[in-house]
Write a protein that holds these residues in place. Structure first.
Motif, PDB file in Angstrom:
ATOM      1  N   HIS A 260       0.821  -1.223  -0.144  1.00  0.00           N
ATOM      2  CA  HIS A 260      -0.188   0.056  -0.032  1.00  0.00           C
ATOM      3  C   HIS A 260       0.856   1.273  -0.107  1.00  0.00           C
ATOM      4  CE1 HIS A 260      -3.538  -2.289   0.606  1.00  0.00           C
ATOM      5  NE2 HIS A 260      -3.191  -2.797   1.632  1.00  0.00           N
ATOM      6  N   HIS A 261       2.180   1.087   0.485  1.00  0.00           N
ATOM      7  CA  HIS A 261       2.889   2.325   0.416  1.00  0.00           C
ATOM      8  C   HIS A 261       3.985   2.494  -0.811  1.00  0.00           C
ATOM      9  CE1 HIS A 261       2.527   2.830   5.071  1.00  0.00           C
ATOM     10  NE2 HIS A 261       1.632   2.774   4.488  1.00  0.00           N
ATOM     11  N   ALA A 262       3.717   1.898  -1.945  1.00  0.00           N
ATOM     12  CA  ALA A 262       4.529   1.611  -3.075  1.00  0.00           C
ATOM     13  C   ALA A 262       4.063   2.384  -4.069  1.00  0.00           C
ATOM     14  CB  ALA A 262       5.010   0.170  -3.267  1.00  0.00           C
ATOM     15  N   ILE A 263       2.956   3.101  -3.797  1.00  0.00           N
ATOM     16  CA  ILE A 263       2.278   3.979  -4.921  1.00  0.00           C
ATOM     17  C   ILE A 263       3.050   4.857  -5.392  1.00  0.00           C
ATOM     18  CG2 ILE A 263       0.196   5.324  -5.216  1.00  0.00           C
ATOM     19  CD1 ILE A 263      -1.183   3.487  -3.269  1.00  0.00           C
ATOM     20  N   THR A 264       3.029   5.382  -6.575  1.00  0.00           N
ATOM     21  CA  THR A 264       3.791   6.825  -6.869  1.00  0.00           C
ATOM     22  C   THR A 264       2.795   7.673  -7.689  1.00  0.00           C
ATOM     23  OG1 THR A 264       5.749   5.783  -7.214  1.00  0.00           O
ATOM     24  CG2 THR A 264       5.367   7.582  -8.419  1.00  0.00           C
ATOM     25  N   THR A 265       2.490   8.986  -7.332  1.00  0.00           N
ATOM     26  CA  THR A 265       1.768   9.870  -7.836  1.00  0.00           C
ATOM     27  C   THR A 265       2.332  11.141  -8.318  1.00  0.00           C
ATOM     28  OG1 THR A 265       0.602  10.909  -5.858  1.00  0.00           O
ATOM     29  CG2 THR A 265      -0.186   8.751  -6.370  1.00  0.00           C
ATOM     30  N   ASP A 266       1.582  11.963  -9.117  1.00  0.00           N
ATOM     31  CA  ASP A 266       2.233  13.287  -9.222  1.00  0.00           C
ATOM     32  C   ASP A 266       1.541  14.334  -8.465  1.00  0.00           C
ATOM     33  OD1 ASP A 266      -0.267  13.401 -10.218  1.00  0.00           O
ATOM     34  OD2 ASP A 266       0.120  14.230 -12.386  1.00  0.00           O
ATOM     35  N   ALA A 267       0.876  14.087  -7.153  1.00  0.00           N
ATOM     36  CA  ALA A 267       0.223  15.039  -6.591  1.00  0.00           C
ATOM     37  C   ALA A 267       0.838  16.200  -6.079  1.00  0.00           C
ATOM     38  CB  ALA A 267      -0.577  14.379  -5.443  1.00  0.00           C
ATOM     39  N   VAL A 268       2.330  15.904  -5.732  1.00  0.00           N
ATOM     40  CA  VAL A 268       3.034  16.975  -5.382  1.00  0.00           C
ATOM     41  C   VAL A 268       3.242  18.155  -6.565  1.00  0.00           C
ATOM     42  CG1 VAL A 268       5.330  17.400  -4.477  1.00  0.00           C
ATOM     43  CG2 VAL A 268       4.218  15.532  -3.432  1.00  0.00           C
ATOM     44  N   GLU A 269       3.782  17.501  -7.446  1.00  0.00           N
ATOM     45  CA  GLU A 269       3.959  18.285  -8.525  1.00  0.00           C
ATOM     46  C   GLU A 269       2.778  18.949  -9.056  1.00  0.00           C
ATOM     47  OE1 GLU A 269       6.534  18.518 -12.903  1.00  0.00           O
ATOM     48  OE2 GLU A 269       5.949  16.568 -11.953  1.00  0.00           O
ATOM     49  N   HIS A 270       1.686  18.119  -9.073  1.00  0.00           N
ATOM     50  CA  HIS A 270       0.186  18.847  -9.491  1.00  0.00           C
ATOM     51  C   HIS A 270      -0.038  20.266  -8.716  1.00  0.00           C
ATOM     52  CE1 HIS A 270      -3.473  19.112 -11.261  1.00  0.00           C
ATOM     53  NE2 HIS A 270      -4.161  18.966 -10.316  1.00  0.00           N
ATOM     54  N   TYR A 271       0.130  19.982  -7.404  1.00  0.00           N
ATOM     55  CA  TYR A 271      -0.552  20.962  -6.646  1.00  0.00           C
ATOM     56  C   TYR A 271       0.447  22.005  -6.057  1.00  0.00           C
ATOM     57  CZ  TYR A 271      -5.198  18.855  -6.362  1.00  0.00           C
ATOM     58  OH  TYR A 271      -6.402  18.696  -6.581  1.00  0.00           O
ATOM     59  N   SER A 272       1.704  21.573  -5.943  1.00  0.00           N
ATOM     60  CA  SER A 272       2.810  22.608  -5.466  1.00  0.00           C
ATOM     61  C   SER A 272       3.784  23.159  -6.657  1.00  0.00           C
ATOM     62  CB  SER A 272       3.868  21.701  -4.639  1.00  0.00           C
ATOM     63  OG  SER A 272       4.688  21.155  -5.410  1.00  0.00           O
ATOM     64  N   GLY A 273       3.723  22.514  -7.974  1.00  0.00           N
ATOM     65  CA  GLY A 273       4.409  23.137  -9.293  1.00  0.00           C
ATOM     66  C   GLY A 273       5.825  22.713  -8.986  1.00  0.00           C
ATOM     67  N   ARG A 274       6.212  21.620  -7.892  1.00  0.00           N
ATOM     68  CA  ARG A 274       7.556  21.270  -7.730  1.00  0.00           C
ATOM     69  C   ARG A 274       7.684  20.022  -7.935  1.00  0.00           C
ATOM     70  NH1 ARG A 274       6.721  25.206  -3.849  1.00  0.00           N
ATOM     71  NH2 ARG A 274       8.108  26.981  -3.714  1.00  0.00           N
ATOM     72  N   LYS A 275       8.558  19.228  -8.304  1.00  0.00           N
ATOM     73  CA  LYS A 275       8.750  17.613  -8.323  1.00  0.00           C
ATOM     74  C   LYS A 275       9.260  17.299  -6.882  1.00  0.00           C
ATOM     75  CE  LYS A 275      10.237  16.927 -12.948  1.00  0.00           C
ATOM     76  NZ  LYS A 275       9.044  16.181 -13.113  1.00  0.00           N
ATOM     77  N   PRO A 276       8.591  16.285  -6.277  1.00  0.00           N
ATOM     78  CA  PRO A 276       8.763  15.998  -4.854  1.00  0.00           C
ATOM     79  C   PRO A 276      10.400  15.453  -4.434  1.00  0.00           C
ATOM     80  CG  PRO A 276       7.770  14.046  -6.031  1.00  0.00           C
ATOM     81  CD  PRO A 276       7.840  15.168  -6.859  1.00  0.00           C
ATOM     82  N   GLN A 277      10.805  15.743  -3.476  1.00  0.00           N
ATOM     83  CA  GLN A 277      12.195  15.356  -3.224  1.00  0.00           C
ATOM     84  C   GLN A 277      12.201  13.985  -2.770  1.00  0.00           C
ATOM     85  OE1 GLN A 277      13.737  17.430   0.622  1.00  0.00           O
ATOM     86  NE2 GLN A 277      15.743  17.412  -0.311  1.00  0.00           N
ATOM     87  N   ALA A 278      13.456  13.351  -3.714  1.00  0.00           N
ATOM     88  CA  ALA A 278      13.568  11.905  -3.274  1.00  0.00           C
ATOM     89  C   ALA A 278      14.437  11.727  -2.062  1.00  0.00           C
ATOM     90  CB  ALA A 278      14.846  11.479  -4.064  1.00  0.00           C
ATOM     91  N   LEU A 279      14.015  10.552  -1.259  1.00  0.00           N
ATOM     92  CA  LEU A 279      14.730  10.439   0.028  1.00  0.00           C
ATOM     93  C   LEU A 279      16.096  10.446   0.180  1.00  0.00           C
ATOM     94  CD1 LEU A 279      14.008   9.521   2.954  1.00  0.00           C
ATOM     95  CD2 LEU A 279      14.457   7.057   2.115  1.00  0.00           C
TER      96      LEU A 279
END
Length: 292
Positions: A260-279
């Protein structure tokens, strides 16, 4: 995506780390009518000086909720950490509807469900249902595990050389708290309709990979040790972690084991305009905290 920047936008729990980040993002993106809700308005002299309206808002106080939500067009309800948060948050939803709020943004969790065995995750499920039942438009943001939590876990792992988990090798798509706060602010500024989004980082990371990252960044060898859920629960309780929190941590691990935690979405980029930071980048940026 700032079509609602001139609407009255409320952030509850604004004194917390997440809340302050969300308010700062709203200011940076041009919001003109921001309300910061908090149990202690005295903490916000800095934001008041920037034009933010500060209101006392306590989810255990009906009168403060009536006043806090009054005149608000769109509200971000940041999930609380109280033992009674289902009651708190459903009361807040009712107060928002009574006050005429048009859109709710809520910070939820992945795979929210009502099972009693999953501890605090069930609180998110019932809050989501209260929001859906309200008839209001909504954006449910199912934030995946904060990358920030790896800093907390790293202390004991680096001290012992062992990173314990019950994920059975399943990946977690860690996302930074800053990225989730920016996403929530973006949803408050632009989301419409009724939507549910998983909010994730750019790719899942296994605990084996996390152990390797900790070793690489600190020079201290860390090995991943796989456990059953029962073993992990017993170890956490023996280490002094309160039972409620230990059960929640184990539930997160078992959800990761189930995928359930292996999902990948574009929600961060869609709403913030930035790509999410990798761990890996997050940990590198916080190397000093790992070696403190």
């Amino acid at each position: 995506m700032t079509q609602f920047k001139d609407k009255t936008l409320l952030v509850t729990g604004a004194a917390g780390h997440f809340g302050r980040l969300a308010v700062a993002e709203l200011l940076d993106r041009g919001a003109t009518r921001i309300v910061a809700g908090t149990r202690d308005p005295s903490q916000f002299d800095d934001l008041a000086a920037r034009g933010v309206e500060v209101r006392r808002l306590d989810f255990d106080d009906a009168a403060s909720m009536s006043a806090g939500f009054a005149g608000v067009d769109r509200a971000l309800i940041i999930s609380t950490v109280a033992h009674n948060r289902t009651a708190q948050q459903t009361a807040a939803v009712a107060a928002a509807k009574a006050a005429g709020v048009q859109h709710l943004v809520y910070t939820s969790a992945p795979n929210a469900r009502p099972n009693a065995s999953v501890g605090g995750i069930a609180d998110h499920y019932w809050t989501e249902h209260a929001i859906a039942d309200s008839g209001l438009d909504f954006t449910l943001l199912r934030n995946h595990i904060y990358a920030d939590m790896t800093i907390v876990a790293a202390a004991s792992a680096l001290a012992s050389g062992q990173l314990f988990d019950a994920t059975n090798g399943g990946g977690r798509n860690y996302v930074s708290r800053e990225d989730t706060a920016r996403t929530a602010a973006g949803a408050l500024l632009g989301a419409t309709g009724k939507e549910i989004h998983d909010v994730t980082g750019p790719a899942p990371v296994t605990q084996e990979q996390l152990a390797a990252l900790l070793t690489q960044l600190t020079g201290k060898p860390v090995s991943r040790i796989g456990l059953t859920g029962e073993q992990l629960l017993g170890g956490l309780e023996a280490a002094g972690v309160p039972t409620f929190m230990a059960a929640l941590l184990v539930a997160f691990d078992l959800d990761a084991a189930a995928g359930h935690h292996a999902i990948t979405t574009d929600a961060v980029e869609h709403y913030s305009g930035r790509k999410p930071q990798a761990l890996a980048d997050f940990l590198a940026a916080n190397r000093a905290a790992l070696t403190a």
